[in-house]
Each structure stands twice: as structure tokens, then as C-alpha cells.
Enzyme design. Structure first.
Site, short mmCIF file in Angstrom:
data_model
loop_
_atom_site.label_atom_id
_atom_site.label_comp_id
_atom_site.label_asym_id
_atom_site.label_seq_id
_atom_site.Cartn_x
_atom_site.Cartn_y
_atom_site.Cartn_z
CG PHE A 83 56.04 126.81 36.43
CD1 PHE A 83 55.64 126.75 37.76
CD2 PHE A 83 57.29 126.29 36.09
CE1 PHE A 83 56.45 126.19 38.74
CE2 PHE A 83 58.11 125.71 37.05
CZ PHE A 83 57.69 125.67 38.38
CD GLN A 84 55.32 122.78 39.18
OE1 GLN A 84 54.42 123.17 39.92
NE2 GLN A 84 56.38 122.11 39.62
CE LYS A 122 47.42 128.25 42.33
NZ LYS A 122 48.64 129.01 42.66
CG MET A 174 60.78 87.10 37.72
SD MET A 174 60.62 85.37 38.20
CE MET A 174 59.26 85.48 39.35
CD GLU A 196 54.26 114.30 43.31
OE1 GLU A 196 55.28 113.63 43.03
OE2 GLU A 196 54.27 115.54 43.45
#
Lengths: 111, 572
Positions: free
Chosen positions: B123-124, B173, B486, B61
Site C-alpha cells: 500500500f502506497q 518505516k 502565452m 506535496e
């Protein structure tokens, strides 16, 4: 180090969930403790007024208010010292709601 | 654009379909995303609308959100990404924070558990709205399908107007499945959000007066000039008033590199002239830039001798970091319209020559050694120079973060605007590769070249899968010094060469690329550079060129953190 003074910040905003969180985040980011907080409805439907008391240095205040105004739901924010005049200032701010809403460019304020 | 709406008997569509239709109304041409349980209904509709909505499957993602950013930066349009709930959404946070600080317009759509499960540690489930509050311009969690069109309309409007930024829309959802009657009204105004300032006439007058009477004025341009689409106006203004211009890192390519009034880049690794002469100017005209600490160095002395004019669309930036004498809250384009009309040409040959003299010094003492090196080991600078020459300054240059970023910024030349894409404010390693993918998808007709280091490339290396699946013709140049460059430079300069955890053992990048069907080559000799570059650009397929560069090369000039901008150091 600049001295801290007590201020009152008054805010008009759309009455939507999450706005309070965003407003208090502006204070949190600068580690400013909020001493009192009041939210009330105004005469205009959907618009609330926040009255927030906090202490910080004078140089920080204009910037803080500018950053509160950046929040999408916030219409206008102002600050004044928490002294004897504060009540009057807050009332004046509340009364200005009508003209603020009619102002084509309410972005003209402090900063 | 024609599309068929799946009409139920009572003309209603699901929330997921309303989302598709809304995205189409906003003329969305590319969506970067990654499916999951709480967006599976959205993805079912993406399947149905696959001929109208182009969805590019990322491999993480974070890759999706950075791609949306690169797309937005290259095209000027609003980037769009989709992720599922929980870890999918949290994986977007780095990109959202990056877009926030670099003012990039993106709309992020996240799936969420059904409304009935909210707050139950389902969940999630993740409270992404709360998590991203400090780093989004606006966010909203939809509760009913019927809210989706308005939420999307507001999201796009807010993302792209005023000072652009990221917006997150969280869709449970239940709202995706629920039905609504679809009707779309684009958002054209929001009562509490007035983003287009009216010019303060008295301030404009004061600025014109200041410019016309200035002896040694300097324009500092930032990304705001590009965001406002005011590049041509900026040039016209600079030419009319005859004022030299310097750019911040984020403003690069707004002005063509070869313009006679373009003096270079300011900032920590900028050009000596613009940095040092900031302390000699009598009028500093800042346009669409925010005086980041990378630019100002020691703020207490920065431009303290100058009158400072600051023009920006974000009122809270004016006077935030640097004291401002005349602040103008404006869209740069509007401001320039007025300024162009009223400024006068003033001869400032001696002042401009100071810049060219300083550049000559910089060229002889720093630049020449880097881009025309004589020692055996290759430098990052010579690779960047060769690429910019080969592409005739026409390519879109994307960078990761670190030494290669600074070298690419310093030594790339630009003819066109929107040709330099980098993570400035947040400095996100791993940004470059997915951003380059998004850029190439946004402007397929242009060459898109990525400069990255061995460290940054590995942070989002999985996006090779995205390149493979979509045959995205990005040209990846890995400038490999086997270090986190760096940080190693700072450890050398300020920590007695104690290289703590900065040395990296790397894989064979060419073999890795090959495994993803991407052609490539590795070189470590100057003799092979030209041919390798030619091979890289021979066709429009993705290509990875690894160049093994000198291991302990450093980026100079440098203004050490907290030093005044006149305290530039040139070498070790």
C-alpha cells in the site's frame, strides 16, 4: 548527419547500488544502444570499473563522458575508439586508478 | 542550539529522532511537508521537536517542494521538504525536476514502506528512487536507522556544493522505527565528488588577454553568479574592465537594474539591445549561464562572429550548446578574483552607446506602449511597473510561468540580489504561489510579491490554506486575462488565432481568497491601480489583488523559436 562509430567508455566509480542505473541513463537519454557492458572490481576496495561498448557520433562522445562524470559516485570516465588500440587504452585506464585517486583535482579531463 | 535527546537505557534513538537531530545539525530552519502513513513516525518526532524545527504544513506535496525551492532561492540556504511514500513522493517529482534544471539546492525526504515489504506492491509503495533518478543530483534509500545521519550529511553537502541541485533520501518505516546510536559528522568531502575546480592558470591568462584587447565585449551573467555569491565581484570586474553586462532570466537581480553597465535581459523575450548586439560583439564572456535555447535562438548562427569565453562550475556545460573558444571550469567567485586583479580599463563609449540607443528604440516602440498605455484596458506591464515603483525596487518578485513571467522579468527593477524567483528551465506553471510562500518564510523582513496568471494560480491555489494557517504575508497579484496567455499568443501568431482550449472561465478569485481569510480586491480600471497597490502593501498580511487585463495582450519583443537572436519581432 554524422557517422556513428564504435567506442568504449571506461568508468571508475564507487560500488554502490543505483550507479549502473545512472550511468546507463546517460546513454538512454541520447538513445544510444549499449552493445556490451562489463563491471568488475578493482584493486581498490569499493571501487568498480565499468567497460561499456556503444556506437555514436564523434561529437557526442566527449559530452557523454562529461555527463557520466557528473554522477556523484563516478570518479573518472574516459572513452576511446573500439579499435585495435582499445585493449591497451583500457589497461592504461585501469592502471591509472592510483594516480586518479591521488589527483587533487581529477575534474581535469576531456570535455 | 540546545536540544534534549530522548535517551534509552543504551543511549540509542529511533531513526526518526536521528533524522530530527541530523536536520538540526545542518541548521535547518524551515521544513515544508505533508504527513502520511509512512512518515507518521517522523511527524511524531516533529511534534516533539516543534520548538526547534519549524515545519510548515502545505496543502499538496507539490506545494511543499516548490516552497522549499522558493525558500532556497530567496535565502541561499538549502530547502527541505518531507512527503510520505507512494503518491506523496510522486507529487514531489515536478518540483524535483524543476530544482534539477534550475540548480536549486533542496533535500527531499520521503517515507517508504517497511524494508520487508519493498518490491511487493505494498500500500502506497512507489519506487521513487528509480523515478527520480534522472532528475536528482543524488539519491539514496536508507535501510537501517544508523545510516540516517550520514545520508543526511551527504545529502546536504551534495545539494549545496558545486552546481546545486535536488537530493532525495528515501526512508523506509522500519528504518524510522529502528534504533541507532546517534553521532553526527558533517560531510566535508566525498572521494568520488570533487566539485571545487582548481583554476587553469593558462586559461585565466588567455581570458584576461582577450578582455584587454576586445573592442566590443559583452558579459552574459546567469544564475551561477548568484549561486556563487559573486555578485559584488561581478560588478567590480565589469567596472574595472568597463564591459557592459546583460543577464539571463535566471540571472536577474544579480546586478542592480540601475547600474550604468547593466544593459538588460537576453533571451526570447529579452531586451532588443543585448539580443541583437550579441551578433555584433567580438568577445562574449558567459558567466554561470548555460546557453539555453531560450537564449541562443538559432544556435548555428549564435555569436558566430565572436570569441566565446565560458566560465562555469559544471564542466559538462562548457561547449555543450555553443562552441567555446576559451572554457574555464571554475567557481565564478574564484575566477573573478583572478580576473579583477589583472584586467585593464578600456574606453568603450561607442559600444556602450549602441546598447543605450537600442534601448531608446525599444522604449519608444514597445515599452512605453506597455507600461504607459493609453487604451482603456489595463496591461500587465503597467501593473508590474506600478508595483516596482511602489516597492522602490526592494521587493522579492516571484512569478509563475507564462506572459506574466516575461512581463514581470522585463519591467521589474531590482536593487538587491536574490530578488527574482521564477521557474526557468522547466517552466512549471503553479510554481509561483508556493515558491512565494517559501520565499516569504525565508526572508520575512522583505516584501514578497507574486505575479501570476489566472491559469498558473489555479494549479496550486490550494496553498491558500498554507497562507491562512501560517499567516504568510505574500502579496498575490493575479494578472487575469481569462486565457492561458502565452499559449494563446502563439496560437495568434503561428496558428491563425485558432484558440484551442486556451480560453478559461475563472472563479471570483477575491471571493476564493476571502474564503481562506485572505483580504483582497479586484480592479479593471487604471484609476484604481495606485490605491489598490497601496492597500495591498498597507500591512504585512497576505493579500490578493486581481487585475483584469487586456485579454489579447502579447509579449514583445520576441525571438520566435529557432530564429536567430537578431530576428527579434516587435509586434503582431
Amino acid at each position: 548527419m554524422e557517422k556513428n562509430r564504435a567506442y568504449i567508455v571506461s568508468v571508475f566509480s564507487e560500488n554502490q547500488a543505483g550507479v549502473l542505473n545512472r550511468i546507463t541513463s546517460v546513454f538512454l537519454r541520447r538513445k544510444i544502444n549499449i552493445e556490451s557492458l562489463k563491471v568488475s572490481e578493482t584493486s581498490v576496495k569499493g571501487i568498480s570499473m565499468f567497460t561499456i561498448e556503444a556506437s555514436t557520433s564523434e561529437s557526442v562522445m566527449p559530452l557523454l563522458v562529461c555527463q557520466i562524470e557528473k554522477i556523484i559516485e563516478v570518479i573518472r570516465a574516459e572513452y576511446c575508439p573500439a579499435d585495435e588500440q582499445a585493449e591497451l587504452n583500457i589497461q592504461r585506464f585501469l592502471n591509472s586508478l592510483g594516480s586518479v585517486l591521488n589527483d587533487p583535482d581529477p575534474a581535469v579531463s576531456v570535455c | 542550539m540546545h536540544f534534549e535527546i530522548s535517551m534509552k537505557k543504551d543511549k540509542s534513538v529511533s531513526g526518526a529522532e536521528a533524522l530530527m537531530l541530523s536536520l538540526l545539525e545542518e541548521k535547518t530552519e524551515a521544513i515544508f511537508g505533508y504527513p502520511g502513513g509512512q512518515v507518521i513516525h517522523i511527524y511524531d518526532l516533529l511534534y516533539k521537536y516543534q520548538d526547534q524545527l519549524n515545519h510548515i504544513l502545505a496543502r499538496h506535496e507539490q506545494g511543499a517542494v516548490h516552497a522549499a525551492q522558493g525558500y532556497a532561492r530567496a535565502t541561499g540556504k538549502t530547502g527541505v521538504c518531507i512527503a510520505t511514500s507512494g503518491p506523496g513522493a510522486t507529487n514531489l517529482i515536478t518540483g524535483i525536476a524543476d530544482a534539477m534544471i534550475d540548480s536549486t539546492p533542496i533535500v527531499c525526504i520521503t517515507g517508504q514502506v517497511p524494508s520487508s515489504l519493498l518490491g511487493s506492491d505494498a500500500f502506497q509503495e512507489a519506487d521513487i528512487i528509480s523515478m527520480t533518478m534522472p532528475v536528482t543530483k543524488w539519491s539514496y534509500q536508507v535501510t537501517e536507522a544508523s545510516e540516517i545521519p550520514e545520508a543526511i550529511a551527504k545529502a546536504f553537502y551534495i545539494a549545496r556544493t558545486g552546481r546545486p541541485g535536488p537530493v532525495l533520501i528515501d526512508i523506509p518505516k522500519s528504518a524510522q522505527i529502528g534504533l541507532c546510536e546517534f553521532g553526527y559528522k558533517p560531510c566535508t568531502s566525498i572521494r568520488s565528488y570533487k566539485w571545487h575546480p582548481v583554476l587553469d592558470e593558462s586559461k585565466v591568462e588567455a581570458i584576461v588577454e582577450a578582455i584587454n584587447s576586445a573592442e566590443r565585449p559583452l558579459i552574459l551573467l546567469g544564475q551561477g553568479v548568484k549561486l556563487s555569491g559573486a555578485e559584488k565581484k561581478l560588478i567590480e570586474f565589469a567596472e574595472k574592465a568597463n564591459v557592459p553586462v546583460a543577464s539571463t532570466l535566471m540571472g536577474l537581480s544579480a546586478m542592480p537594474s540601475d547600474h550604468p553597465l547593466y544593459m538588460g535581459m537576453v533571451g526570447m523575450h529579452g531586451n532588443i539591445g543585448p539580443n541583437v548586439l550579441t551578433q555584433e560583439t567580438d568577445l562574449l564572456i558567459a558567466m554561470g549561464m548555460r546557453f539555453s535555447d531560450r537564449i541562443t535562438g538559432d544556435k548555428t548562427v549564435y555569436a558566430s562572429q565572436a570569441k566565446v569565453v565560458h566560465i562555469d562550475i559544471d564542466k559538462s556545460e562548457i561547449g555543450k550548446n555553443v562552441k567555446v573558444d576559451i572554457g574555464l571550469h571554475a567557481d565564478i567567485s574564484d575566477a573573478l578574483d583572478e580576473l579583477i586583479r589583472r584586467v585593464r580599463y578600456v574606453d568603450r563609449k561607442a559600444w556602450v552607446r549602441q546598447f543605450t540607443d537600442k534601448y531608446k528604440f525599444e522604449y519608444e516602440n514597445v515599452i512605453d506602449l506597455i507600461i504607459n498605455p493609453t487604451q482603456k484596458e489595463m496591461t500587465m506591464g503597467e501593473v508590474v511597473k506600478s508595483v516596482t515603483e511602489y516597492t522602490d525596487a526592494n521587493a522579492v518578485v516571484v512569478t509563475d510561468v507564462g506572459q506574466q513571467q516575461m512581463i514581470a522579468a522585463r519591467y521589474s527593477h531590482f536593487r538587491h540580489t536574490r530578488s527574482f524567483i521564477t521557474s526557468g528551465g522547466l517552466g512549471t506553471m503553479g510554481y509561483g504561489f508556493p515558491a512565494a510562500i517559501g520565499a516569504k518564510i525565508g526572508v520575512p523582513e522583505r516584501q514578497v510579491v507574486l505575479f501570476c496568471g489566472d491559469g498558473g494560480f489555479q494549479m496550486t491555489i490550494q496553498e491558500l490554506g498554507t497562507v491562512m494557517q501560517n499567516q504568510v504575508g505574500v502579496k498575490i497579484v493575479v494578472l487575469n486575462n481569462g486565457y492561458l496567455g502565452m499559449v494563446r499568443q502563439w496560437q495568434q501568431l503561428f496558428f491563425g488565432k485558432r484558440y484551442s482550449n486556451t480560453e478559461m472561465l475563472n472563479p471570483d478569485f477575491v471571493t476564493v481568497a476571502e474564503a481562506y481569510g485572505v483580504a483582497g480586491r479586484s480592479i479593471d480600471s487604471r484609476d484604481d491601480l495606485e490605491e489598490a497597490i497601496r492597500e495591498m502593501f498597507a500591512d504585512d498580511k497576505p493579500y490578493l489583488l486581481e487585475v483584469k487585463v487586456n485579454r489579447e495582450g502579447n509579449v514583445f519583443p520576441m525571438i520566435p523559436a529557432g530564429a536567430p537572436v537578431s530576428g527579434v519581432i516587435f509586434n503582431e
